[in-house]
Design an enzyme around this catalytic site. Structure first.
Site, PDB file in Angstrom:
ATOM      1  N   GLY A 267       0.724  -1.169  -0.091  1.00  4.20           N
ATOM      2  CA  GLY A 267       0.011   0.059   0.118  1.00  4.20           C
ATOM      3  C   GLY A 267       0.823   1.321  -0.098  1.00  4.20           C
TER       4      GLY A 267
ATOM      5  N   SER B  19      -2.071 -12.568  -5.031  1.00  6.09           N
ATOM      6  CA  SER B  19      -0.935 -13.286  -4.975  1.00  6.09           C
ATOM      7  C   SER B  19      -0.817 -14.426  -5.903  1.00  6.09           C
ATOM      8  CB  SER B  19      -0.808 -13.787  -3.543  1.00  6.09           C
ATOM      9  OG  SER B  19       0.065 -14.842  -3.463  1.00  6.09           O
ATOM     10  N   SER B  20       0.496 -14.830  -6.350  1.00 13.81           N
ATOM     11  CA  SER B  20       0.623 -15.859  -7.178  1.00 13.81           C
ATOM     12  C   SER B  20       0.286 -17.242  -6.430  1.00 13.81           C
ATOM     13  CB  SER B  20       2.080 -15.993  -7.737  1.00 13.81           C
ATOM     14  OG  SER B  20       2.902 -16.081  -6.800  1.00 13.81           O
ATOM     15  N   CYS B  21       0.044 -17.259  -5.365  1.00 17.25           N
ATOM     16  CA  CYS B  21      -0.176 -18.591  -4.766  1.00 17.25           C
ATOM     17  C   CYS B  21      -1.733 -19.015  -4.933  1.00 17.25           C
ATOM     18  CB  CYS B  21       0.152 -18.522  -2.988  1.00 17.25           C
ATOM     19  SG  CYS B  21      -1.155 -17.607  -2.266  1.00 17.25           S
TER      20      CYS B  21
ATOM     21  N   TYR C 157      -4.973 -18.742   2.834  1.00 14.74           N
ATOM     22  CA  TYR C 157      -4.937 -17.369   2.184  1.00 14.74           C
ATOM     23  C   TYR C 157      -5.243 -17.330   0.850  1.00 14.74           C
ATOM     24  CZ  TYR C 157      -1.912 -13.433   0.665  1.00 14.74           C
ATOM     25  OH  TYR C 157      -1.594 -12.318   0.003  1.00 14.74           O
TER      26      TYR C 157
ATOM     27  N   LYS D 289      -7.875 -15.299  -1.597  1.00 14.78           N
ATOM     28  CA  LYS D 289      -7.796 -14.526  -2.453  1.00 14.78           C
ATOM     29  C   LYS D 289      -8.534 -14.531  -3.893  1.00 14.78           C
ATOM     30  CE  LYS D 289      -4.702 -11.315  -0.682  1.00 14.78           C
ATOM     31  NZ  LYS D 289      -5.162 -10.040  -0.539  1.00 14.78           N
TER      32      LYS D 289
ATOM     33  N   PRO E 161       0.705 -10.471  -8.090  1.00 23.11           N
ATOM     34  CA  PRO E 161       2.063 -10.430  -8.091  1.00 23.11           C
ATOM     35  C   PRO E 161       2.829 -11.698  -7.452  1.00 23.11           C
ATOM     36  CG  PRO E 161       1.391  -9.069  -6.270  1.00 23.11           C
ATOM     37  CD  PRO E 161       0.126  -9.709  -6.841  1.00 23.11           C
TER      38      PRO E 161
ATOM     39  N   LEU F   9       6.441 -10.594  -3.453  1.00 20.86           N
ATOM     40  CA  LEU F   9       7.186  -9.026  -3.308  1.00 20.86           C
ATOM     41  C   LEU F   9       8.071  -8.910  -2.442  1.00 20.86           C
ATOM     42  CD1 LEU F   9       3.584  -7.265  -3.429  1.00 20.86           C
ATOM     43  CD2 LEU F   9       5.219  -7.469  -5.232  1.00 20.86           C
TER      44      LEU F   9
ATOM     45  N   HIS G 179       8.624 -13.239   4.996  1.00 23.88           N
ATOM     46  CA  HIS G 179       8.663 -14.090   3.556  1.00 23.88           C
ATOM     47  C   HIS G 179      10.153 -14.239   3.582  1.00 23.88           C
ATOM     48  CE1 HIS G 179       4.830 -12.859   2.358  1.00 23.88           C
ATOM     49  NE2 HIS G 179       4.710 -13.735   1.952  1.00 23.88           N
TER      50      HIS G 179
ATOM     51  N   TRP H 250      15.699 -22.161   5.430  1.00 30.55           N
ATOM     52  CA  TRP H 250      14.758 -23.495   5.599  1.00 30.55           C
ATOM     53  C   TRP H 250      14.515 -24.017   4.392  1.00 30.55           C
ATOM     54  CZ3 TRP H 250      10.233 -19.897   7.946  1.00 30.55           C
ATOM     55  CH2 TRP H 250      10.652 -19.520   9.222  1.00 30.55           C
TER      56      TRP H 250
ATOM     57  N   ARG I  54      11.380 -19.548  -6.769  1.00 28.65           N
ATOM     58  CA  ARG I  54      10.566 -18.551  -6.561  1.00 28.65           C
ATOM     59  C   ARG I  54      10.904 -17.247  -7.574  1.00 28.65           C
ATOM     60  NH1 ARG I  54       8.601 -21.929  -4.305  1.00 28.65           N
ATOM     61  NH2 ARG I  54       7.675 -22.096  -1.893  1.00 28.65           N
TER      62      ARG I  54
ATOM     63  N   ASP J  39       9.122 -26.694   2.399  1.00 29.03           N
ATOM     64  CA  ASP J  39       9.756 -26.417   1.129  1.00 29.03           C
ATOM     65  C   ASP J  39       8.556 -25.455   0.563  1.00 29.03           C
ATOM     66  OD1 ASP J  39      12.299 -26.784   0.646  1.00 29.03           O
ATOM     67  OD2 ASP J  39      11.797 -28.805  -0.442  1.00 29.03           O
TER      68      ASP J  39
HETATM   69  P1  GDP Z   1       6.090 -19.072  -0.054  1.00 29.48           P
HETATM   70  O1  GDP Z   1       6.820 -18.326  -1.090  1.00 29.48           O
HETATM   71  O2  GDP Z   1       4.580 -18.963   0.306  1.00 29.48           O
HETATM   72  O3  GDP Z   1       6.435 -20.497   0.304  1.00 29.48           O
HETATM   73  O4  GDP Z   1       6.571 -18.325   1.361  1.00 29.48           O
HETATM   74  P2  GDP Z   1       8.243 -17.764   1.740  1.00 29.48           P
HETATM   75  O5  GDP Z   1       8.617 -16.446   1.113  1.00 29.48           O
HETATM   76  O6  GDP Z   1       7.986 -17.745   3.241  1.00 29.48           O
HETATM   77  O7  GDP Z   1       9.024 -19.094   1.354  1.00 29.48           O
HETATM   78  C1  GDP Z   1       9.492 -19.107   0.256  1.00 29.48           C
HETATM   79  C2  GDP Z   1      10.686 -20.597   0.202  1.00 29.48           C
HETATM   80  O8  GDP Z   1      11.731 -20.273   0.966  1.00 29.48           O
HETATM   81  C3  GDP Z   1      10.277 -21.725   1.138  1.00 29.48           C
HETATM   82  O9  GDP Z   1      10.788 -23.085   0.513  1.00 29.48           O
HETATM   83  C4  GDP Z   1      11.018 -21.494   2.422  1.00 29.48           C
HETATM   84  O10 GDP Z   1      11.195 -23.015   2.984  1.00 29.48           O
HETATM   85  C5  GDP Z   1      12.343 -20.819   1.981  1.00 29.48           C
HETATM   86  N1  GDP Z   1      13.072 -20.300   3.205  1.00 29.48           N
HETATM   87  C6  GDP Z   1      14.339 -20.669   3.401  1.00 29.48           C
HETATM   88  N2  GDP Z   1      14.672 -19.949   4.388  1.00 29.48           N
HETATM   89  C7  GDP Z   1      13.465 -18.967   5.064  1.00 29.48           C
HETATM   90  C8  GDP Z   1      13.397 -18.079   5.808  1.00 29.48           C
HETATM   91  O11 GDP Z   1      14.275 -17.901   6.731  1.00 29.48           O
HETATM   92  N3  GDP Z   1      11.999 -17.645   6.071  1.00 29.48           N
HETATM   93  C9  GDP Z   1      11.239 -18.140   5.217  1.00 29.48           C
HETATM   94  N4  GDP Z   1       9.877 -17.421   5.453  1.00 29.48           N
HETATM   95  N5  GDP Z   1      11.345 -18.950   3.926  1.00 29.48           N
HETATM   96  C10 GDP Z   1      12.563 -19.436   3.760  1.00 29.48           C
END
Ligand code: GDP
Length: 297
Positions: A3, A94-96, A123, A127, A150, A153, A166, A189, A196, A256
């Protein structure tokens, strides 16, 4: 984040008569309060960027809040906008919203052609509801309501709360802290393999204005770079920008999520729009914003 970027872009284009409310001033999940707001202010143009957002962990853990708050906000705002004769409305999603295992890059027409990714299904369902509200008010009443989806972001004003944010802001913060503390490892993680697509929020705002100033009356528009990369490469890029050269370790106890979600952006391209900010440049700007906000804390 979204926003405030839209507002900056509109201001730069010469718009000045903004009607905004903070979360504390107006609870968009409260139907009567939203109705009173539209009655009092009678906005002509609406950008609906408000919503409950978060990263993979927050979406997975707070499923009830993500579906409830988003669907209430959309239903209240879109219905009131129609009742009060809003000339144009842009709904940000969102693209999800697209099926987990659909063909890549994802075309707008793939909506509702297959099951969703589980970690953020509540979510995504909310959306999708917003997209269908805009479409329905257009088809029945001719309302000029459009939807913009999008990719992930990032940019100024993002959240850096590690449990809720994120991946891109999370890795900026974790990499910066690893550097400052002299830590040997950066924890990422999942497996690092999911891919992405990241879009700088200022480019998203530019796309929104481009659409709102076009002749388009309705429909669904993807906005992104049209290219993606694995999380491992994102982590390496962030390490390079931040100036940290420790080891990456993967925490595979974390999910993941969807393997890939890169958007087909031909529809928006055909209207003459393209993103301007490359990922490295956008990360450098975002890191600066992160540092300046930390200095103020
Ligand atoms: P998504 O696009 O809805 O899955 O949301 P995220 O941006 O939270 O995560 C994207 C990917 O990044 C996933 O595969 C997560 O496991 C990975 N990832 C790696 N390290 C991190 C972290 O420290 N935080 C988050 N949020 N995701 C992480």
């Amino acid at each position: 984040m979204a926003g405030s970027a839209i507002q900056r872009r509109l201001r730069a284009a010469g718009f000045s008569n903004f009607v905004t409310r903070s979360h504390a001033e107006l609870d968009l999940t409260d139907q009567a309060a939203v109705e009173a707001f539209f009655e009092a202010e009678k906005p002509e143009i609406v950008y609906l960027a408000a919503g409950k957002v978060g990263g993979i962990k927050a979406n997975n853990n707070f499923r009830a809040e993500f579906i409830y708050q988003n669907l209430m906000i959309e239903a209240n705002v879109i219905h009131s906008a129609w009742q009060h004769g809003v000339q144009r409305l842009l709904f940000l999603g969102s693209s999800c919203i697209y099926p987990r295992d659909c063909a890549q890059p994802i075309h707008e027409d793939y909506l509702l052609t297959g099951p969703l990714e589980q970690t953020n299904e509540p979510y995504a369902v909310a959306k999708i509801l917003g997209v269908k509200l805009c479409e329905s008010y257009h088809r029945q009443y001719g309302a000029r309501f459009i939807s913009v989806m999008p990719s992930n972001l990032y940019g100024p004003n993002d959240s850096y709360d590690l449990d809720n944010c994120h991946v891109l802001p999370a890795l900026i913060r974790k990499t910066h802290e690893a550097k400052v503390n002299g830590a040997p490892e950066l924890v990422v993680w999942g497996s690092g393999k999911p891919r992405r697509e990241f879009l700088f929020v200022e480019d998203m705002a530019d796309a929104c204005l481009h659409l709102m100033e076009s002749e388009i009356d309705s429909g669904l528009y993807n906005v992104g770079m049209g290219s993606d990369l694995p999380i491992k490469e994102l982590a390496e890029l962030i390490m390079d920008v931040v100036g940290y050269n420790g080891q990456i370790v993967y925490d595979e106890s974390q999910p993941d999520g969807t393997p890939r979600k890169v958007l087909n952006i031909d529809r928006l391209k055909s209207l003459g729009w393209a993103a301007k900010t490359q990922l490295r440049e956008g990360i450098a700007i975002t890191y600066k914003d992160f540092l300046s906000r930390r200095d103020q804390d």
